[in-house]
Scaffold this motif. Structure first.
Motif, PDB file in Angstrom:
ATOM      1  N   VAL A 169       0.866  -1.183   0.000  1.00 18.13           N
ATOM      2  CA  VAL A 169       0.000   0.000   0.000  1.00 18.13           C
ATOM      3  C   VAL A 169       0.905   1.236   0.000  1.00 18.13           C
ATOM      4  CG1 VAL A 169      -1.680   1.273   1.370  1.00 18.13           C
ATOM      5  CG2 VAL A 169      -1.788  -1.216   1.269  1.00 18.13           C
ATOM      6  N   LYS A 184      10.035  -1.302   2.183  1.00 20.73           N
ATOM      7  CA  LYS A 184      11.051  -1.344   1.119  1.00 20.73           C
ATOM      8  C   LYS A 184      11.260  -2.779   0.621  1.00 20.73           C
ATOM      9  CE  LYS A 184      14.203   0.546   3.728  1.00 20.73           C
ATOM     10  NZ  LYS A 184      13.405   0.675   4.973  1.00 20.73           N
ATOM     11  N   GLY A 204      10.735  -0.292   8.230  1.00 21.19           N
ATOM     12  CA  GLY A 204       9.323  -0.669   8.304  1.00 21.19           C
ATOM     13  C   GLY A 204       8.429   0.046   7.311  1.00 21.19           C
ATOM     14  N   GLU A 252       0.997  -2.879  11.137  1.00 23.04           N
ATOM     15  CA  GLU A 252       0.793  -4.331  11.091  1.00 23.04           C
ATOM     16  C   GLU A 252       0.899  -4.927  12.506  1.00 23.04           C
ATOM     17  OE1 GLU A 252       3.677  -6.649   8.850  1.00 23.04           O
ATOM     18  OE2 GLU A 252       2.140  -8.165   8.484  1.00 23.04           O
TER      19      GLU A 252
HETATM   20  N1  ATP Z   1       3.650  -0.026   2.375  1.00 22.11           N
HETATM   21  C1  ATP Z   1       3.366  -1.230   2.871  1.00 22.11           C
HETATM   22  N2  ATP Z   1       2.437  -2.014   2.307  1.00 22.11           N
HETATM   23  C2  ATP Z   1       2.149  -3.231   2.813  1.00 22.11           C
HETATM   24  N3  ATP Z   1       2.752  -3.752   3.888  1.00 22.11           N
HETATM   25  C3  ATP Z   1       3.687  -3.010   4.497  1.00 22.11           C
HETATM   26  C4  ATP Z   1       4.038  -1.722   4.030  1.00 22.11           C
HETATM   27  N4  ATP Z   1       5.004  -1.218   4.821  1.00 22.11           N
HETATM   28  C5  ATP Z   1       5.247  -2.142   5.752  1.00 22.11           C
HETATM   29  N5  ATP Z   1       4.464  -3.229   5.569  1.00 22.11           N
HETATM   30  C6  ATP Z   1       4.434  -4.418   6.439  1.00 22.11           C
HETATM   31  O1  ATP Z   1       5.495  -4.278   7.362  1.00 22.11           O
HETATM   32  C7  ATP Z   1       6.417  -5.343   7.270  1.00 22.11           C
HETATM   33  C8  ATP Z   1       7.815  -4.775   7.161  1.00 22.11           C
HETATM   34  O2  ATP Z   1       8.001  -4.194   5.879  1.00 22.11           O
HETATM   35  P1  ATP Z   1       9.410  -4.248   5.119  1.00 22.11           P
HETATM   36  O3  ATP Z   1      10.184  -5.424   5.600  1.00 22.11           O
HETATM   37  O4  ATP Z   1       9.177  -4.124   3.663  1.00 22.11           O
HETATM   38  O5  ATP Z   1      10.049  -2.916   5.700  1.00 22.11           O
HETATM   39  P2  ATP Z   1      11.455  -2.270   5.301  1.00 22.11           P
HETATM   40  O6  ATP Z   1      11.160  -0.889   4.797  1.00 22.11           O
HETATM   41  O7  ATP Z   1      12.206  -3.192   4.415  1.00 22.11           O
HETATM   42  O8  ATP Z   1      12.114  -2.162   6.749  1.00 22.11           O
HETATM   43  P3  ATP Z   1      13.643  -2.375   7.218  1.00 22.11           P
HETATM   44  O9  ATP Z   1      14.375  -1.122   6.827  1.00 22.11           O
HETATM   45  O10 ATP Z   1      13.503  -2.524   8.699  1.00 22.11           O
HETATM   46  O11 ATP Z   1      14.160  -3.608   6.530  1.00 22.11           O
HETATM   47  C9  ATP Z   1       6.053  -6.147   6.036  1.00 22.11           C
HETATM   48  O12 ATP Z   1       6.072  -7.510   6.336  1.00 22.11           O
HETATM   49  C10 ATP Z   1       4.663  -5.705   5.667  1.00 22.11           C
HETATM   50  O13 ATP Z   1       3.735  -6.640   6.112  1.00 22.11           O
END
Ligand code: ATP
Ligand code: MG
Length: 402
Positions: free
Chosen positions: A105, A148, A145, A304
């Motif tokens: 999203v 990404k 979070g 979440e």
């Molecule tokens: N924009 C989004 N749409 C859907 N789910 C999301 C979104 N942002 C976060 N989430 C949820 O939060 C969880 C963490 O997201 P993600 O691992 O992609 O974060 P990140 O930006 O890679 O964080 P980090 O820098 O800590 O690795 C995912 O498993 C997902 O379920």
């Protein structure tokens, strides 16, 4: 009828099944309504778009690209990832994309950027006619979070390619020269197969650079990486992820054709995330708005976590799975969290009636008394009394004093 011309275009696009045109016309209507000061209607349309996005993403997409458009052998389950010769540790993980089929999203224009990028792959010949090829390198940055990693997974899935994920810190070895060899081996592997290469936690490089003892090694590592990134352009798609965009070497930054910034979700994205994470409970719209109001400023991962905790609490409470049940669950989840910067969350954590008084008096939220009743379980006359008593003001003053 006002705006009839736009409504007509919307109907035309809808009947023709042209989703892109439909979306464009809806945005046109939003602009007109915004100009006319009808912001409540605009917000409703945004919510409808977001909700529709969630269901549309469940159906197979026309944008899917065939594997043939990226060169390389077929990467199949059973093929081993390259390893660090000193430690035997795997240099990457390979994901064949069996997870969540829905798009993440997004707020603002992020979805358009991602979809635009994917569209380039289905219109490769149109791009070639003007002497360019589809984007092959993408840098995603933003706070922890923000979604990404899920975005990288989504892109690979839409491109119909396996995702090869390497963490930079996993490639870095304490043995001199091994790091550069690991990087070269990783890229050799990714270039051999048709895949998306994901370099997650890219900022590990920047952290290394801050260590004065590592200067020689880091120069070698950065140079190897740059050479490999340049070569990789002839093979497949590469995505790098970082939390700290400014720490990255400008030479590395320049290697990426598109940069995508992810941040905290806006109101409509928050509501979509909440609706998604509260599933299988179908929360009423008023509940989504109350949750979103309390969770402003939180990342997708926070939302979440809080929704999952609320579902756990609700399941054990024996209350019914509706607005009031979710409201009480959210209140107790927030009460268990030690500190809240966001005032509405702090008020709901301490006093549910004060919270009702807060939302009843907040003109910007513009929730009707019936909606407040549906979301909280308070009867209309009680909501009306609480609104008059303005009980939240005391708590707000206490927050300011802190
Ligand atoms: N924009 C989004 N749409 C859907 N789910 C999301 C979104 N942002 C976060 N989430 C949820 O939060 C969880 C963490 O997201 P993600 O691992 O992609 O974060 P990140 O930006 O890679 O964080 P980090 O820098 O800590 O690795 C995912 O498993 C997902 O379920
Ligand atoms: Mg991540």
């Amino acid at each position: 009828m006002e705006h009839f011309a736009v409504v007509q275009s919307i109907i035309r696009a809808g009947l023709a099944g042209d989703r892109e045109a439909l979306d464009k016309q809806v945005m046109r209507l939003c602009e007109r309504l915004e100009k006319a000061g009808e912001s409540k209607e605009v917000a409703t349309l945004h919510r409808l778009r977001a909700a529709a996005r969630d269901t549309q993403e469940m159906v197979p997409s026309r944008v899917e690209m065939s594997r043939g458009q990226v060169s390389g052998e077929l990467l199949e389950p059973g093929i081993n990832a390259p390893i660090d010769r000193e430690t035997g540790a795997r240099l990457c993980s390979i994901d064949f994309q069996s997870g969540d089929k829905r798009a993440p999203v997004y707020s603002g224009g992020v979805l358009d950027t991602v979809e635009g990028l994917l569209r380039e792959w289905t219109n490769e010949s149109a791009l070639q006619a003007v002497g360019v090829s589809p984007t092959r390198t993408l840098l995603i940055y933003g706070p922890p979070g923000a979604g990404k990693t899920v975005t990288a997974h989504y892109i690979a899935r839409r491109l119909n390619l396996p995702l090869v994920t390497a963490r930079i810190d996993g490639l870095i070895s304490s043995f001199l020269g091994t790091t550069a060899r690991n990087i070269a081996n990783l890229f050799d592997f990714a270039n051999r197969y048709a895949c998306v290469l994901l370099l997650d936690e890219f900022d590990a490089l920047a952290k290394l650079r801050d260590d004065p003892q590592e200067i020689g090694e880091i120069k070698r590592v950065v140079n190897t990486l740059l050479q490999n990134l340049d070569l990789r352009k002839n093979f497949g798609v590469t995505i790098a992820i970082t939390n700290h965009d400014r720490l990255l070497d400008p030479a590395v930054w320049r290697r990426f054709e598109t940069q995508l910034q992810l941040g905290e979700p806006d109101e409509s994205a928050r509501e979509s995330l909440i609706a998604r994470f509260l599933q299988p409970i179908d929360a009423p719209n008023s509940t989504l708005r109350v949750f979103s109001y309390c969770l402003a400023g939180r990342t997708g991962a926070d939302i979440e976590r809080i929704c999952t905790a609320a579902k756990r609490t609700l399941a054990l409470s024996g209350e019914s799975h509706d607005g009031p049940g979710l409201f009480h669950a959210l209140s107790s989840v927030l009460a268990r969290t030690p500190h809240h910067d966001h005032v509405p969350a702090r008020i709901l954590a301490t006093d549910q009636e004060a919270f009702v008084s807060l939302i009843a008096n907040d003109g910007a939220l513009s929730l009707k008394q019936t909606e407040i009743g549906e979301a909280t379980g308070y009867g209309q006359s009680r909501v009306s009394d609480l609104k008059k008593a303005k009980r939240h003001l005391l708590l707000m003053e206490a927050s300011h004093a802190q």
